[in-house]
Design an enzyme around this catalytic site. Structure first.
Site, PDB file in Angstrom:
ATOM      1  N   ALA A 130      19.369  33.195  25.018  1.00 33.29           N
ATOM      2  CA  ALA A 130      20.494  33.214  24.075  1.00 33.29           C
ATOM      3  C   ALA A 130      20.440  32.101  23.037  1.00 33.29           C
ATOM      4  O   ALA A 130      20.386  32.358  21.821  1.00 33.29           O
ATOM      5  CB  ALA A 130      21.806  33.148  24.853  1.00 33.29           C
ATOM      6  N   ARG A 165      15.435  33.321   9.062  1.00 35.28           N
ATOM      7  CA  ARG A 165      16.231  33.986   8.023  1.00 35.28           C
ATOM      8  C   ARG A 165      16.481  33.079   6.816  1.00 35.28           C
ATOM      9  O   ARG A 165      16.671  33.560   5.701  1.00 35.28           O
ATOM     10  CB  ARG A 165      17.569  34.442   8.607  1.00 35.28           C
ATOM     11  CG  ARG A 165      17.473  35.699   9.461  1.00 35.28           C
ATOM     12  CD  ARG A 165      18.757  35.973  10.204  1.00 35.28           C
ATOM     13  NE  ARG A 165      18.684  37.224  10.957  1.00 35.28           N
ATOM     14  CZ  ARG A 165      19.506  37.553  11.944  1.00 35.28           C
ATOM     15  NH1 ARG A 165      20.459  36.715  12.328  1.00 35.28           N
ATOM     16  NH2 ARG A 165      19.371  38.712  12.569  1.00 35.28           N
ATOM     17  N   SER A 173      15.248  37.164  25.430  1.00 30.56           N
ATOM     18  CA  SER A 173      16.524  37.635  24.880  1.00 30.56           C
ATOM     19  C   SER A 173      17.163  38.762  25.693  1.00 30.56           C
ATOM     20  O   SER A 173      17.363  39.870  25.201  1.00 30.56           O
ATOM     21  CB  SER A 173      16.298  38.105  23.435  1.00 30.56           C
ATOM     22  OG  SER A 173      17.500  38.137  22.710  1.00 30.56           O
ATOM     23  N   CYS A 181      24.458  38.024  31.782  1.00 35.66           N
ATOM     24  CA  CYS A 181      25.798  38.440  32.199  1.00 35.66           C
ATOM     25  C   CYS A 181      25.827  39.891  32.684  1.00 35.66           C
ATOM     26  O   CYS A 181      26.753  40.293  33.394  1.00 35.66           O
ATOM     27  CB  CYS A 181      26.788  38.268  31.046  1.00 35.66           C
ATOM     28  SG  CYS A 181      26.917  36.570  30.449  1.00 35.66           S
ATOM     29  N   VAL A 217       7.120  23.925  29.871  1.00 38.55           N
ATOM     30  CA  VAL A 217       7.065  22.575  29.323  1.00 38.55           C
ATOM     31  C   VAL A 217       7.419  21.581  30.419  1.00 38.55           C
ATOM     32  O   VAL A 217       8.444  21.718  31.086  1.00 38.55           O
ATOM     33  CB  VAL A 217       8.018  22.426  28.126  1.00 38.55           C
ATOM     34  CG1 VAL A 217       8.082  20.969  27.650  1.00 38.55           C
ATOM     35  CG2 VAL A 217       7.597  23.335  26.983  1.00 38.55           C
ATOM     36  N   ASP A 251      22.926  26.390  27.962  1.00 41.10           N
ATOM     37  CA  ASP A 251      23.337  25.962  29.304  1.00 41.10           C
ATOM     38  C   ASP A 251      22.725  24.637  29.743  1.00 41.10           C
ATOM     39  O   ASP A 251      23.105  24.102  30.787  1.00 41.10           O
ATOM     40  CB  ASP A 251      22.978  27.038  30.332  1.00 41.10           C
ATOM     41  CG  ASP A 251      23.820  28.292  30.188  1.00 41.10           C
ATOM     42  OD1 ASP A 251      24.718  28.312  29.327  1.00 41.10           O
ATOM     43  OD2 ASP A 251      23.566  29.255  30.942  1.00 41.10           O
ATOM     44  N   LYS A 272      55.635  37.839  35.774  1.00 44.44           N
ATOM     45  CA  LYS A 272      55.030  39.133  36.056  1.00 44.44           C
ATOM     46  C   LYS A 272      55.625  40.139  35.089  1.00 44.44           C
ATOM     47  O   LYS A 272      56.846  40.304  35.029  1.00 44.44           O
ATOM     48  CB  LYS A 272      55.312  39.570  37.493  1.00 44.44           C
ATOM     49  CG  LYS A 272      54.689  40.923  37.852  1.00 44.44           C
ATOM     50  CD  LYS A 272      55.032  41.325  39.285  1.00 44.44           C
ATOM     51  CE  LYS A 272      54.447  42.681  39.632  1.00 44.44           C
ATOM     52  NZ  LYS A 272      54.813  43.114  41.011  1.00 44.44           N
ATOM     53  N   TRP A 291      58.151  42.779  23.032  1.00 45.37           N
ATOM     54  CA  TRP A 291      57.755  41.383  23.194  1.00 45.37           C
ATOM     55  C   TRP A 291      56.505  41.377  24.065  1.00 45.37           C
ATOM     56  O   TRP A 291      56.546  41.796  25.224  1.00 45.37           O
ATOM     57  CB  TRP A 291      58.849  40.557  23.876  1.00 45.37           C
ATOM     58  CG  TRP A 291      60.017  40.230  22.999  1.00 45.37           C
ATOM     59  CD1 TRP A 291      61.215  40.881  22.937  1.00 45.37           C
ATOM     60  CD2 TRP A 291      60.094  39.151  22.061  1.00 45.37           C
ATOM     61  NE1 TRP A 291      62.036  40.301  22.018  1.00 45.37           N
ATOM     62  CE2 TRP A 291      61.385  39.214  21.461  1.00 45.37           C
ATOM     63  CE3 TRP A 291      59.224  38.142  21.656  1.00 45.37           C
ATOM     64  CZ2 TRP A 291      61.814  38.317  20.489  1.00 45.37           C
ATOM     65  CZ3 TRP A 291      59.644  37.240  20.689  1.00 45.37           C
ATOM     66  CH2 TRP A 291      60.925  37.335  20.112  1.00 45.37           C
ATOM     67  N   ARG A 297      59.006  32.480  25.983  1.00 45.52           N
ATOM     68  CA  ARG A 297      60.458  32.397  25.881  1.00 45.52           C
ATOM     69  C   ARG A 297      61.094  31.786  27.117  1.00 45.52           C
ATOM     70  O   ARG A 297      62.277  31.402  27.083  1.00 45.52           O
ATOM     71  CB  ARG A 297      61.030  33.783  25.624  1.00 45.52           C
ATOM     72  CG  ARG A 297      60.664  34.353  24.244  1.00 45.52           C
ATOM     73  CD  ARG A 297      61.118  35.771  24.086  1.00 45.52           C
ATOM     74  NE  ARG A 297      62.562  35.922  24.171  1.00 45.52           N
ATOM     75  CZ  ARG A 297      63.198  37.079  24.122  1.00 45.52           C
ATOM     76  NH1 ARG A 297      62.511  38.206  24.002  1.00 45.52           N
ATOM     77  NH2 ARG A 297      64.505  37.115  24.211  1.00 45.52           N
TER      78      ARG A 297
END
Length: 443
Positions: A10, A21, A38, A42, A80, A281, A359, A432, A440
Site C-alpha cells: 500500500a 506521475r 499491491s 484487509c 533489505v 505500517d 440506543k 434526528w 442532544r
C-alpha cells in the site's frame, strides 16, 4: 534521480505511482521481499470466509502492470538487511538464492510494513498453527481447513482475530477466542465491547478472557491450546496477537525509532536521516486528538502516507494532516465503527470529559426493517468539543462513523453536531440522526 522504495504494497506503491506521475524522468526501483505486489491485506479474512472466491481478486495491480505500463523496476524476492545512509545505499540478499545486492539511491522510502507477533510459545512448530498477513498465509490456512477440522482457536481479540473468527464461523467451525485482556477489541470502551461479546455468545463463539496462552499441545498437528488457566481443543489455531513494525534492519542507522519501534517521521514523512522517508505500517502517525504521534497501522493510513511521501520525495511539498483513529470492522451481523478517543484515552490525556451512550435505530423507528443502533459520544466539558465516538449496530454504523470522523477532523463541538444538515428520509434515517440524538443528551 534514482528513487528506491523498500516494500511493494500500500504505502510503497502509492508513493511509487506519485513519483512516476509527476517526474517522467525518474528511475523508480521497488524492492519487495515477497512475490506479490499491491494486494489487499484487509481482504484476506474474507478470502478465508469464502466471501471472496479467488486470491487474484485481492491484487490491485500485478507486477507486470507496474513494470510494463508504468516503467517501474519492480523486483520480487529482495530482502533489505542494511541501509548505509552515508553512502546512500541499501543492501541485502535475494530470498531464493541468498545472492547479495547493493543499490544506490538519491531518495529512499522505507515502507516495510509490519508482521504478526508470534510469541515463542512451546509447540508452535505443530502443523495447523497459522498467522495471517499475506496471500500465501491465507492460502496455507485455507488448505489446512481441507482436513477434518472442527475446533478452531484464535489467540487475540483485535481486528484480525474478530475477522478470522467470523470466517471460521461461516465455515461452520466451533470457534474459541482467547485474549489475555478483560475484553475484545480494546479500541472500544468496555460498555460497547459488551455488545461484541453478546454477538459472539449468540453465534456460539466461546470467549475466554484474562488468560495467557502458554503452549500448544499436539502430535503432528496441533490438538489443544494451553493457557495459564485451562486447555482448549484445537484442530486449527491462529495467532492474532498483534503486529510489530518491520524495522529491525534499521538498528545501526541514523533512522530514529519510536513507539513499538515504528519509525519517527515528520509531517512530510521525512525520517531523522537525510533523504530517507518512511510510510505505512512501519511508521508512526500524528494523531490530531492526542496531539502526539501514535502507532495505528491501518490500510487507509498506509495509502495516504505513501501518497504524501511520494509527493514530498519529488519536491511537491505537502504535509500529512494526521489521523483521528477511524476504523470500522464487520463482526458477523454487527458493524463496529469508531473514531477519536475512548473514555480511557481521554482520561489518560487529562481531559475533563463526559460521555453519552444511547440506543436508537438505523432508520426511522416506525419504518419496516429497522434495527438497533448504539451510539456513544465523548466530549470535553466546558468547550463541548467532540473527542470521540463509537457506533455499533447491524446496519448504518459506517455512515455515522464517517460523520463522527469528519466532525473530529474539523474540531466540531456537540452543538455543531446538532446543527449539521444531515440527510433524512424514513428508509434511511430518523429526522434526528442517532448521532444528533446522542448530542442532544449532553448537559
Amino acid at each position: 534521480m534514482q528513487y528506491v522504495i523498500i516494500g511493494g504494497d500500500a504505502a510503497g506503491m502509492s508513493a511509487a505511482m506519485q513519483i512516476i506521475r509527476h517526474d517522467q524522468h525518474a528511475k523508480v526501483i521497488t524492492l519487495e521481499k515477497g512475490n506479490i505486489y499491491s494486494y489487499s491485506q484487509c481482504g484476506l479474512p474474507y478470502l478465508i470466509g469464502q466471501d471472496i472466491t479467488s486470491s487474484s481478486k485481492l491484487i490491485a495491480r500485478s507486477i507486470d502492470t507496474f513494470r510494463n505500463k508504468y516503467g517501474i523496476d519492480a523486483r520480487c524476492g529482495y530482502e533489505v538487511t542494511e541501509i548505509d545512509a552515508e553512502a546512500k545505499q541499501v543492501k541485502g540478499k535475494t530470498v531464493e538464492h541468498h545472492k547479495p545486492f547493493s543499490i544506490s539511491y538519491d531518495k529512499l522510502l522505507i515502507a516495510t510494513g509490519a508482521d504478526p507477533v508470534f510469541p515463542d510459545w512451546s509447540g508452535k512448530h505443530f502443523k495447523g498453527i497459522y498467522t495471517l498477513k499475506t496471500i500465501s498465509d491465507a492460502e496455507k490456512m485455507i488448505k489446512g481447513l481441507s482436513r477434518d477440522v472442527q475446533h478452531a482457536v484464535i489467540i487475540g481479540g483485535g481486528y484480525i482475530g474478530l475477522e478470522v473468527a467470523e470466517a471460521f464461523y461461516k465455515r461452520k467451525l466451533k470457534v474459541t477466542m482467547i485474549d489475555r485482556g478483560s475484553r475484545l477489541i480494546k479500541v472500544f470502551d468496555s460498555d460497547m465491547s459488551e455488545l461484541i461479546h453478546e454477538e459472539a455468545a449468540n453465534k456460539g463463539i466461546k470467549i475466554i478472557l484474562n488468560e495467557e496462552v502458554q503452549e500448544f499441545k499436539g502430535d503432528e498437528f496441533v490438538q489443544a491450546v494451553e493457557t495459564d488457566k485451562g486447555s482448549y481443543k484445537a484442530d486449527i489455531a491462529v495467532a492474532a496477537a498483534g503486529i510489530a513494525p518491520n524495522t529491525s534492519f534499521l538498528e545501526h542507522t541514523p533512522v530514529e525509532l519510536g513507539i513499538k519501534n515504528a519509525i519517527k517521521v515528520n509531517e512530510y514523512m521525512e525520517t531523522s536521516a537525510e533523504n530517507i522517508y518512511a510510510a505505512g505500517d512501519c511508521a508512526l502517525q500524528y494523531h490530531r486528538l492526542k496531539k502526539a504521534y501514535d502507532y495505528i497501522p491501518l490500510g487507509t493510513n498506509a495509502n495516504k502516507m505513501g501518497r504524501i511521501a511520494g509527493m514530498n520525495m519529488i519536491g511537491e511539498r505537502r504535509p500529512f494532516a494526521g489521523i483521528t483513529g477511524t476504523s470500522i470492522i464487520k463482526f458477523i451481523d454487527l458493524e463496529l465503527g469508531r473514531s477519536g478517543l475512548t473514555e480511557e484515552d481521554a482520561a489518560k490525556l487529562g481531559y475533563d470529559f463526559e460521555a453519552v451512550k444511547i440506543k436508537s435505530t438505523d432508520i426511522a423507528g416506525y419504518f419496516p426493517g429497522k434495527t438497533p443502533l448504539w451510539v456513544k459520544l465523548i466530549a470535553e466539558k466546558g468547550t463541548k468539543k467532540l473527542l470521540g465516538g463509537q457506533v455499533i449496530g447491524r446496519n448504518g454504523a459506517a455512515k455515522r462513523t464517517d460523520v463522527i470522523a469528519a466532525a473530529l477532523y474539523s474540531g466540531l463541538t456537540i452543538t455543531d453536531l446538532e446543527n449539521l444538515d444531515l440527510s433524512y428520509a424514513p428508509p434511511f434515517n430518523s429526522v434526528w440522526d442517532p448521532i444528533q440524538q446522542a448530542a442532544r443528551r449532553f448537559k
